[in-house]
Scaffold this motif. Sequence first.
Motif, PDB file in Angstrom:
ATOM      1  N   ALA A  45       0.837  -1.206   0.000  1.00 44.45           N
ATOM      2  CA  ALA A  45       0.000   0.000   0.000  1.00 44.45           C
ATOM      3  C   ALA A  45       0.867   1.249   0.000  1.00 44.45           C
ATOM      4  O   ALA A  45       0.549   2.229  -0.691  1.00 44.45           O
ATOM      5  N   ALA A  46       1.966   1.231   0.752  1.00 43.69           N
ATOM      6  CA  ALA A  46       2.867   2.387   0.787  1.00 43.69           C
ATOM      7  C   ALA A  46       3.454   2.661  -0.597  1.00 43.69           C
ATOM      8  O   ALA A  46       3.553   3.817  -1.019  1.00 43.69           O
ATOM      9  N   ILE A  47       3.807   1.617  -1.311  1.00 44.37           N
ATOM     10  CA  ILE A  47       4.335   1.776  -2.671  1.00 44.37           C
ATOM     11  C   ILE A  47       3.262   2.370  -3.574  1.00 44.37           C
ATOM     12  O   ILE A  47       3.523   3.310  -4.328  1.00 44.37           O
ATOM     13  N   GLY A  52       1.057   7.592  -6.119  1.00 44.18           N
ATOM     14  CA  GLY A  52      -0.117   8.418  -6.388  1.00 44.18           C
ATOM     15  C   GLY A  52      -1.365   7.614  -6.682  1.00 44.18           C
ATOM     16  O   GLY A  52      -2.309   8.110  -7.300  1.00 44.18           O
ATOM     17  N   LEU A  53      -1.392   6.369  -6.229  1.00 46.38           N
ATOM     18  CA  LEU A  53      -2.535   5.477  -6.431  1.00 46.38           C
ATOM     19  C   LEU A  53      -3.291   5.305  -5.116  1.00 46.38           C
ATOM     20  O   LEU A  53      -2.742   5.574  -4.047  1.00 46.38           O
ATOM     21  N   PRO A  54      -4.512   4.786  -5.161  1.00 47.99           N
ATOM     22  CA  PRO A  54      -5.216   4.462  -3.924  1.00 47.99           C
ATOM     23  C   PRO A  54      -4.481   3.358  -3.151  1.00 47.99           C
ATOM     24  O   PRO A  54      -3.743   2.554  -3.746  1.00 47.99           O
ATOM     25  N   ALA A  55      -4.695   3.283  -1.851  1.00 48.72           N
ATOM     26  CA  ALA A  55      -3.985   2.324  -0.996  1.00 48.72           C
ATOM     27  C   ALA A  55      -4.159   0.882  -1.440  1.00 48.72           C
ATOM     28  O   ALA A  55      -3.243   0.078  -1.320  1.00 48.72           O
ATOM     29  N   THR A  56      -5.317   0.532  -1.976  1.00 47.67           N
ATOM     30  CA  THR A  56      -5.574  -0.860  -2.367  1.00 47.67           C
ATOM     31  C   THR A  56      -5.416  -1.098  -3.870  1.00 47.67           C
ATOM     32  O   THR A  56      -5.746  -2.176  -4.349  1.00 47.67           O
ATOM     33  N   TYR A  70      -3.070   7.138 -14.532  1.00 43.15           N
ATOM     34  CA  TYR A  70      -3.193   6.019 -13.590  1.00 43.15           C
ATOM     35  C   TYR A  70      -2.332   4.840 -14.049  1.00 43.15           C
ATOM     36  O   TYR A  70      -1.600   4.253 -13.260  1.00 43.15           O
ATOM     37  N   LEU A  71      -2.435   4.512 -15.335  1.00 44.04           N
ATOM     38  CA  LEU A  71      -1.670   3.373 -15.864  1.00 44.04           C
ATOM     39  C   LEU A  71      -0.168   3.595 -15.765  1.00 44.04           C
ATOM     40  O   LEU A  71       0.585   2.660 -15.455  1.00 44.04           O
ATOM     41  N   ALA A  72       0.282   4.808 -16.008  1.00 46.79           N
ATOM     42  CA  ALA A  72       1.710   5.105 -15.900  1.00 46.79           C
ATOM     43  C   ALA A  72       2.177   4.925 -14.449  1.00 46.79           C
ATOM     44  O   ALA A  72       3.232   4.339 -14.189  1.00 46.79           O
ATOM     45  N   ARG A  73       1.386   5.417 -13.501  1.00 49.91           N
ATOM     46  CA  ARG A  73       1.724   5.264 -12.081  1.00 49.91           C
ATOM     47  C   ARG A  73       1.664   3.790 -11.670  1.00 49.91           C
ATOM     48  O   ARG A  73       2.516   3.309 -10.933  1.00 49.91           O
ATOM     49  N   TRP A  74       0.660   3.094 -12.161  1.00 54.41           N
ATOM     50  CA  TRP A  74       0.486   1.657 -11.886  1.00 54.41           C
ATOM     51  C   TRP A  74       1.722   0.883 -12.351  1.00 54.41           C
ATOM     52  O   TRP A  74       2.260   0.049 -11.626  1.00 54.41           O
TER      53      TRP A  74
END
Length: 124
Positions: A45-47, A52-56, A70-74
Amino acid sequence: MTTTLTVPSVTQIRAGAAAMLKRGGWIKGDYYSNTGKDTGVCLVAAIGLAAGLPATALASLKPGTQDADYLARWNVAQQVCAEIAEKLGRPAHEMAATRWLSFWNDRPATTFGEVLAALEGKAA
């Protein structure tokens, strides 16, 4: 008009996740908790949060959106998890790195010091 994505780097995510765990607490057995004595987040979750993503977000095997940011951050968060899991000894044929890392985080023997060392690239 062209939009430029600002995605944290692997180094920024690792540092951000470590800072988050030091400041907000580290937990086992769940992605996050803000109740009782066990306030904090797990390593995965910290990662995700540092990316910049939700905890889950990293609990899912596939992102639930096609949003480019979102996809780039993912993808960067997945890369961080894969690098850490590999360094910790995850066999290549094992389950997804995020799941493996969640199990590693939750092992009774895993310590906060080991989690921080893993984020700092000092995992054995």
